[in-house]
Structure formats: C-alpha cells, structure tokens
Design a protein around this motif. Structure first.
Motif, short mmCIF file in Angstrom:
data_model
loop_
_atom_site.label_atom_id
_atom_site.label_comp_id
_atom_site.label_asym_id
_atom_site.label_seq_id
_atom_site.Cartn_x
_atom_site.Cartn_y
_atom_site.Cartn_z
N VAL A 1 0.89 -1.16 0.00
CA VAL A 1 0.00 0.00 0.00
C VAL A 1 0.93 1.21 0.00
N PHE A 2 0.71 2.14 -0.94
CA PHE A 2 1.59 3.30 -1.09
C PHE A 2 0.77 4.57 -0.87
N TYR A 3 1.34 5.51 -0.10
CA TYR A 3 0.59 6.70 0.30
C TYR A 3 1.15 7.96 -0.37
N MET A 4 0.24 8.78 -0.89
CA MET A 4 0.65 10.12 -1.34
C MET A 4 0.63 10.99 -0.08
N PRO A 5 1.80 11.48 0.35
CA PRO A 5 1.88 12.12 1.67
C PRO A 5 1.14 13.47 1.73
N PRO A 6 0.71 13.85 2.94
CA PRO A 6 0.03 15.14 3.09
C PRO A 6 1.04 16.26 2.89
N TYR A 7 0.64 17.30 2.16
CA TYR A 7 1.64 18.32 1.85
C TYR A 7 1.68 19.46 2.86
N HIS A 8 0.83 19.41 3.90
CA HIS A 8 0.85 20.51 4.88
C HIS A 8 1.58 20.11 6.16
N VAL A 9 2.19 18.92 6.17
CA VAL A 9 2.78 18.39 7.40
C VAL A 9 4.30 18.54 7.35
N PRO A 10 4.95 18.89 8.48
CA PRO A 10 6.40 19.07 8.46
C PRO A 10 7.12 17.81 7.94
N PRO A 11 8.07 17.98 7.01
CA PRO A 11 8.70 16.82 6.39
C PRO A 11 9.45 15.91 7.36
N GLU A 12 9.94 16.45 8.49
CA GLU A 12 10.67 15.58 9.45
C GLU A 12 9.78 14.42 9.88
N PHE A 13 8.51 14.73 10.15
CA PHE A 13 7.60 13.70 10.62
C PHE A 13 7.39 12.64 9.53
N LEU A 14 7.20 13.10 8.31
CA LEU A 14 6.92 12.18 7.20
C LEU A 14 8.16 11.36 6.82
N GLU B 1 14.82 13.80 3.90
CA GLU B 1 13.93 14.91 4.22
C GLU B 1 13.71 15.81 2.99
N GLU B 2 14.79 16.02 2.25
CA GLU B 2 14.67 16.81 1.03
C GLU B 2 13.78 16.08 0.02
N SER B 3 13.93 14.75 -0.04
CA SER B 3 13.11 13.96 -0.96
C SER B 3 11.63 14.08 -0.61
N ILE B 4 11.33 14.06 0.68
CA ILE B 4 9.93 14.19 1.10
C ILE B 4 9.37 15.53 0.65
N LYS B 5 10.18 16.58 0.79
CA LYS B 5 9.71 17.91 0.36
C LYS B 5 9.39 17.90 -1.14
N ILE B 6 10.25 17.23 -1.90
CA ILE B 6 10.04 17.17 -3.36
C ILE B 6 8.75 16.39 -3.66
N VAL B 7 8.57 15.27 -2.94
CA VAL B 7 7.35 14.47 -3.18
C VAL B 7 6.12 15.27 -2.76
N GLN B 8 6.20 15.98 -1.64
CA GLN B 8 5.06 16.82 -1.21
C GLN B 8 4.72 17.84 -2.29
N ASP B 9 5.76 18.39 -2.89
CA ASP B 9 5.52 19.40 -3.92
C ASP B 9 4.87 18.78 -5.16
N ARG B 10 5.31 17.55 -5.49
CA ARG B 10 4.70 16.85 -6.63
C ARG B 10 3.21 16.55 -6.38
N VAL B 11 2.89 16.26 -5.11
CA VAL B 11 1.49 15.96 -4.78
C VAL B 11 0.67 17.25 -4.84
N ARG B 12 1.27 18.35 -4.39
CA ARG B 12 0.55 19.63 -4.35
C ARG B 12 0.39 20.22 -5.75
N ASN B 13 1.42 20.05 -6.57
CA ASN B 13 1.39 20.59 -7.94
C ASN B 13 1.64 19.45 -8.92
N PRO B 14 0.65 18.58 -9.13
CA PRO B 14 0.90 17.40 -9.95
C PRO B 14 1.20 17.75 -11.41
N SER B 15 2.02 16.91 -12.04
CA SER B 15 2.28 17.07 -13.47
C SER B 15 0.98 16.80 -14.23
#
Ligand code: SF4
Ligand code: F3S
Length: 392
Positions: free
Chosen positions: A287-300, A321-335
C-alpha cells in the motif's frame, strides 16, 4: 536465514522464505492519497460489514483510519516497535533467539479504543493569533494532523507468513494476496505478534486467527476492494503494482493500451509520488501513500522513507527529508500526466489494468482489455439557453 533483496531499502536482509518474495506478473497494490481522506470511516465500515461482523470479531477492524500523530489501533503500535529496533534494523534482523521476527502482542486494553486520538491536533493554538502557513517558502505552521487509513499491505516479505510455525499463511501465486488457512491454524498467534502493522487478529470464539483477505473474491471478478469502491473521498486506486512500462496489451486486446498500470506509475516511475508506510520494518508493504503536503517533512521522513544516513540514488533529493519535500511538492502541484491518473481514483468499481493520458482525456482498461473509463480532466459543462430569461 536466507537473504533477500529489498528494493524499498536498497539492500539485502534476512527473510526465512526467499521464494515468497519472488516477483509475480500480477501483484495486488493500492495507492492512497492522504490529502483527500476526511476520516469518515466509510471504508472501515464497508470492510467490517463485509468481513468481520461475526462472533469473536467485534474488535477486528481490518480497515481503520487513524489521526496522526496521536491515534493508533492498537494504541501506539508504530512507536512501540520503532523504539525497539536499532538504526537500519528490520524486524527480521532484530529477531530474538528462537524467533524469526521481532514483534509484540498488543494487550486487550490496547485494542479497546479504535478512535482514540481522533482529530487531536499536534501543537497549540497561539492565543489571539491567526494560524497561517506559507507553503511556498516551506513554512509549515505548528499545528497539524492528518488521517492515515490502515489496512493489510499484502507485503512481499510478509512477517505474518514468516512467523507462523504451522505454515498456515501463504501468498497466492496469481495475485500475491496473503491469506491465512484457518483449517491449518492452531492459534499459536505468532502472526499476531509479528505483523508490524497489527493486522492478523485472534478470534477467541473459534480459537484460530484471522487476517485481511484483500477482498480476493472481488479481485477475481475484476473489481476493486470494498474499501476502494466505497470511499467517498475518492482517495484510492487499486491495481497491479507489478505491471511496468514494458507490459503488453491486457487480455491480448490490441485496442487496449499496452504499458504500465496507473498504480505502478504513481509508486515506481521516476516521478513517484506514493510511498510505502514504514519501509524500514522490511516487509515490503504494497500500500503506497501520497503524503500530506501541509505536514512538516521531518515527521513524514520517519514514516515514509527508510530514514537511513545512506545516500540513495532512487530518491529525488540528497537527503530523505529533502526527498519528502520534493514528493510533497509533486502531490501539491501534480504534473499533467499525474493529474490525469488522479481522475481515475474512484472513477469506476472495475479494476484498471492499463491507462492512457492524452491531452485532457484519460482512459482506462480492465484486465481483459475492455475500456472501463473514458473521461475528460474537467467535466464538460453545457450552458443551456434560458428561455425564461429571454421571455421576460
Ligand atoms: Fe502480513 Fe501484516 Fe504484511 Fe498483512 S501487513 S501481509 S498481515 S505482515
Ligand atoms: Fe500460525 Fe497465526 Fe495460526 S501463527 S498457527 S496462523 S495463529
């Protein structure tokens, strides 16, 4: 113990049954977009009324939704195990003498409150202030929570299967669904102890254990599981996680799209935006989760990455942590392509094997090559001439 390669961790580790982890052409997989979940628990009740409404099953929630960071069913299940594991240690490597997997048995009182911690927010409301965040500048405000739907992951290295001394748990050849044979089970409860996600549960009425079944009768008929079809937030997509870019036409139907499944794209393409939950346990959850983009990346980072000090080339950033930020951004602004796939969530109860995204239209085909979805990105709007206005 034999070694098995774990792509989620990028390394080998011990696992008792190497062959169980072998890749299949078709494997059960699910994507959940956390940002769309509203904690309505329609999925939980759909699952419960279908599978666990009998005697001795009262406490069994095969599907449940927890509020992070304080909820948990059983209580505190994740932190309790993480605290017992060493850095970069899977539950197989941490097993004590005479055991195959490290785990613990949650006690009765830990199972008593499935909704404990629901809607409890992290942080304190600053009195008299307006809570604001500036996501564009990576400023996450101090108050946050999110909903985490939890179910059996039909793992590729299932801990429940590894631990059972009766070999009562097996992984189906045709779809990788992990099932428990109640005829073979003698109630040893090693599965209950070993699953880090706490999904096998003991039935005191029958004296044997039960575990989630991945809605296999629905999968066999080409439908998605009930938690997927009932989800009013359209948070989920289900399908063949192993179907990569080189696959042929489904069902030999040349008019269907060849190539990868939409779930495989979201979890495994270069643009991956869906991540496994606590991969460091080592079970290879599917099961794969698209992470919430409003949550601090350290937690995720702790929750959705291997969280090691090693540099990993298959992650987009230099650190996790940097990767999580990038993934959060992809979720927030999808291609554009991902935006097309997001339209498939909740679009049909049929299981989508392949898809295409062309311009502003997305299409999906089932396992036999029949078209099951054909829709525009935006609903077409028809403006009718209003006679009542012209007559006035
Ligand atoms: Fe087994 Fe738990 Fe993995 Fe499900 S989530 S396959 S019960 S180890
Ligand atoms: Fe095996 Fe679990 Fe039954 S360990 S014997 S399947 S209770």
């Amino acid at each position: 113990m034999p070694e098995t390669y774990n792509p989620q961790l990028g390394r080998e580790h011990s696992y008792p049954y190497e062959h169980q982890a072998e890749e299949r052409d078709w494997h059960w997989g699910m994507i959940i977009n956390i940002n769309r979940c509203i904690n309505c628990n329609t999925c939980s009740f759909a699952c419960k009324s279908t599978w666990t409404s009998g005697e001795g099953e009262e406490y069994m929630w095969w599907m449940n939704v927890e509020t992070e960071p304080y909820g948990g069913y059983p209580m505190g299940w994740d932190m309790r195990l993480l605290d017992d594991l060493g850095k970069d240690e899977t539950i197989f490597e941490a097993a004590e003498e005479g055991e195959r997997v490290k785990g613990y048995v949650a006690q009765k009182e830990e199972w008593e409150y499935p909704a404990l911690g629901d809607d409890q927010v992290h942080g304190e409301y600053p009195t008299g202030d307006v809570v604001e965040s500036d996501l564009e500048n990576d400023e996450y405000h101090d108050m946050w929570q999110f909903y985490l739907p939890r179910l059996c992951n039909h793992c590729k290295n299932p801990a429940c299967l590894a631990a059972c001394p009766r070999k009562a748990i097996y992984k189906r050849e045709e779809d990788g669904i992990v099932l428990l044979d109640q005829e073979r089970c003698r109630g040893y409860r090693k599965c209950v102890k070993s699953c880090p996600y706490h999904k096998p549960m003991y039935n005191p009425e029958t004296g044997v254990s039960e575990k989630p079944v991945g809605c296999f009768p629905r999968i066999e008929e080409g439908n998605v599981p009930r938690c997927v079809s009932s989800c009013i937030g359209k948070t989920r997509l289900h399908g063949n996680i192993n179907r990569g870019p080189d696959a042929g036409h489904p069902g030999g139907n040349a008019s269907a799209a060849a190539g990868r499944s939409p779930v495989n794209y979201l979890a495994k393409s270069d643009e991956k935006i869906a991540l496994p939950l606590y991969p460091q346990f080592g079970t290879r959850p599917q099961v794969f989760y698209m992470p919430p983009y409003h949550v601090p990346p350290e937690f995720l980072t702790q929750m959705f990455t291997p969280n090691t000090d090693e540099k990993r080339n298959d992650w987009p950033g230099d650190t996790f942590e940097e990767s999580i930020k990038i993934v959060q951004d992809r979720v927030r602004n999808p291609s554009h392509h991902t935006l097309g796939i997001l339209q498939l969530f909740g679009a049909t109860t049929r299981l989508i094997e392949t898809y295409t995204v062309k311009e502003h239209r997305v299409k999906g085909w089932d396992r036999k090559g029949n078209k099951v979805v054909d829709m525009p990105f935006e609903e077409e709007m028809e403006v009718r001439e209003g006679e009542m206005w012209t007559n006035q």
